[in-house]
Design a protein around this motif. Sequence first.
Motif, PDB file in Angstrom:
ATOM      1  N   ARG A 147       0.788  -1.319  -0.114  1.00 43.35           N
ATOM      2  CA  ARG A 147       0.022   0.028   0.142  1.00 43.35           C
ATOM      3  C   ARG A 147       0.849   1.239  -0.010  1.00 43.35           C
ATOM      4  O   ARG A 147       0.563   2.316  -0.383  1.00 43.35           O
ATOM      5  N   GLN A 148       1.964   1.355   0.450  1.00 45.17           N
ATOM      6  CA  GLN A 148       3.021   2.404   0.533  1.00 45.17           C
ATOM      7  C   GLN A 148       3.521   2.541  -0.558  1.00 45.17           C
ATOM      8  O   GLN A 148       4.009   3.775  -1.076  1.00 45.17           O
ATOM      9  N   GLY A 149       4.073   1.636  -1.378  1.00 38.07           N
ATOM     10  CA  GLY A 149       4.925   1.941  -2.438  1.00 38.07           C
ATOM     11  C   GLY A 149       6.338   1.622  -2.298  1.00 38.07           C
ATOM     12  O   GLY A 149       6.745   1.273  -1.144  1.00 38.07           O
ATOM     13  N   ALA A 150       6.955   2.407  -3.215  1.00 38.64           N
ATOM     14  CA  ALA A 150       8.591   2.551  -2.897  1.00 38.64           C
ATOM     15  C   ALA A 150       8.993   3.090  -1.713  1.00 38.64           C
ATOM     16  O   ALA A 150       8.668   4.118  -1.471  1.00 38.64           O
ATOM     17  N   CYS A 151      10.228   2.624  -1.217  1.00 46.48           N
ATOM     18  CA  CYS A 151      10.685   3.062  -0.135  1.00 46.48           C
ATOM     19  C   CYS A 151      12.017   2.609   0.636  1.00 46.48           C
ATOM     20  O   CYS A 151      12.382   1.586  -0.179  1.00 46.48           O
TER      21      CYS A 151
END
Length: 394
Positions: A147-151
């Motif tokens: 849900r957050q994506g790239a990190c």
Amino acid sequence: MWMLSIVVITGLSALVYAQQFPPFPQTIAQPFAQQQIVQQLNAQQQFQSFPWQFSECSTQFGGRCSSFCYTGEQPAHPYFCFYGMAQCCIPVAKSCSSVGGTCRLSCGADTPSTDTTVVCNGQQYCCMPNNNTSTTPSTTTGSVSQRQGACGAATPLNNVQPRILNGYTGRQCEWPWMVSFRHPTKGLFCSGVLVNNDTVLTSGRCVVNAPLQEIKVHAGDFITSRPDFQESVYSVNSIDIMEGYNFQVKGKNLAAVKLASPIVFDQCKRPVCLVDKSIPLKPSTKCYIAGFGATEYGQPPALQAADVTLLDRNTCQTYIAMATGETLPSDVVCTNTQLDNTDACPGDDGGMLVCPDVNNRWSLVGIITYYSCSRLPTLYTDISTYSDWILQRL
């Protein structure tokens, strides 16, 4: 030492003299050449031992200072090697497609490339495909990481240098999600953690009743006394403090700050991963805290960090109850101040507690909220408790 005498040499005597003593010019040329070699060796040793790792070439561009650049490197301005003492050699940028990735705004279940020489346009990530996983991100279902994506792409684990209290001044861009909060008259007053291109997490205490129009968020910040090469300043659009927060009672000490404009990601400005219970933390690995607050020597010139050890809840509760008589809130995690001999101090509020997970991502486990400057365990707002609350505000 050479002695000069006047003699008359004829015939055989002259031949014997010539065999015993080489011509005069050679006798002085030989030690002169040796002196040049010694000087060159000394210069090489001094060059190699010089602290080039602290140059702007290294801290800002991930390059190296040298007398020449290798294949695969390109020369940058020598200014970045201590004002021209050497050539600044930086890696040649590569396209995302050349390493098998695709440029996207969010990687979803794929993995963002940690290679800082790979470039994408604007705010896009270079996403490396994972086998047997979907590449379509979801904002309402799935794990926290989906849900957050790239990190979480930052300094490799083996490159982290081991002040916050008894901490260290690291390298620029080592913790690219760390930001500072500043006020035009009060100056730097808190730290924060970037979780996407326009959302910063910090402690509620930092921003409760804060004058929205006067606060500035400095991303890519490192040196606190002057602007950094990669530093950008952003205005604040809104502040959302956790419901039920009361500065007189521990707990629910978390705020999400929305920026007025999105951050353009680069080597020094990237989001951290929110801790994901479906991805275990790497066992027996040190965690790290960082903040822009004071040290035992006063206000430091740059971002400070330190390695810390997580403390189990029961032991932490015992320490807190003995010292204050308080009950530990359910939404905090602790680190062992006594074992680590390090702690947060004023100005570190809102700073990070990150730990590596089994996928080698840096995961945000906590936000610095309560500290004693070395006497009691440091307390952090537990990010896993509020994952849904945070994701709804991304």
